[in-house]
Design a protein around this motif. Structure first.
Motif, PDB file in Angstrom:
ATOM      1  N   GLY A 146      25.097  32.064  33.138  1.00 45.00           N
ATOM      2  CA  GLY A 146      26.160  31.420  33.897  1.00 45.00           C
ATOM      3  C   GLY A 146      27.192  30.717  33.046  1.00 45.00           C
ATOM      4  O   GLY A 146      28.105  30.075  33.579  1.00 45.00           O
ATOM      5  N   LYS A 199      30.791  32.014  33.575  1.00 46.53           N
ATOM      6  CA  LYS A 199      31.324  31.519  34.842  1.00 46.53           C
ATOM      7  C   LYS A 199      31.772  30.067  34.707  1.00 46.53           C
ATOM      8  O   LYS A 199      32.818  29.681  35.239  1.00 46.53           O
ATOM      9  N   THR A 221      35.501  28.894  35.555  1.00 50.50           N
ATOM     10  CA  THR A 221      35.753  27.916  36.615  1.00 50.50           C
ATOM     11  C   THR A 221      36.407  26.665  36.041  1.00 50.50           C
ATOM     12  O   THR A 221      37.271  26.064  36.684  1.00 50.50           O
ATOM     13  N   LEU A 233      34.045  37.055  40.811  1.00 50.87           N
ATOM     14  CA  LEU A 233      34.673  35.734  40.913  1.00 50.87           C
ATOM     15  C   LEU A 233      35.971  35.770  41.710  1.00 50.87           C
ATOM     16  O   LEU A 233      36.621  34.744  41.886  1.00 50.87           O
TER      17      LEU A 233
END
Length: 175
Positions: free
Chosen positions: A107, A110, A114, A146
């Motif tokens: 993760g 990500k 983000t 995403l």
């Protein structure tokens, strides 16, 4: 490492921070590691001295965020601002995103994306953009998960190296 302004994330063992001058050797290593992953080692001609000057010199051309798993460097994102005349706002262009191979799938990528989206919102940017190699299906799938979409009506062009010098030198012939 306690002197840094850490950015805590939703993953307990992973945090971010903006890079500084002392991080140039690590940034350069990550660039070489990314080039190795993309089979582009032959294209890396940057030096630590160039990175120091262009990232942390009198004029900074890009910014770098580093990610750490506990105290160990895990990856980086290098980005800079562009500008959309249609939107009338700056944007963020993500030049490089890299997470070390043994740490992928946790993760961290990500989190980088983000955070960059949050930074773009905070800086009142109109968009966050990047390019991906066509063969990198894993990354494409990740980006699409995403909400990112390929800009199919656009093709990227580039002039570099000796061709860039030649084109720039031809300006004098047009005056």
């Amino acid at each position: 490492m306690d002197d840094y302004n850490w950015i805590e994330t939703s993953l307990p063992d992973f945090r971010l921070r903006f890079a500084n001058r002392q991080d140039v050797p690590l940034i350069h290593k990550f660039i070489r590691d990314l080039a190795d992953y993309e089979n582009l080692e032959h294209e890396v001609v940057s030096t630590e001295e160039q990175l120091l000057q262009n990232l942390f010199g009198d004029r900074s051309y890009a910014e770098v965020i580093l990610g750490f798993e506990k105290e160990e460097p895990a990856g980086f994102a290098l980005f800079f601002h562009n500008f959309s005349t249609f939107v009338g706002k700056p944007g963020i262009y993500l030049e490089d995103l890299y997470v070390k191979k043994p740490l992928r799938g946790k993760g961290y990528g990500k989190i980088f994306l983000t955070y960059l989206a949050r930074l773009a919102n905070h800086r009142d940017c109109g968009r966050l953009e990047w390019a991906v190699q066509e063969w990198n299906e894993r990354a494409i799938g990740f980006y699409e998960s995403l909400g990112a979409r390929q800009k199919e009506e656009w093709t990227v062009y580039q002039v570099a190296g000796s061709k860039l010098k030649q084109l720039g030198n031809s300006f004098d012939n047009h005056q």
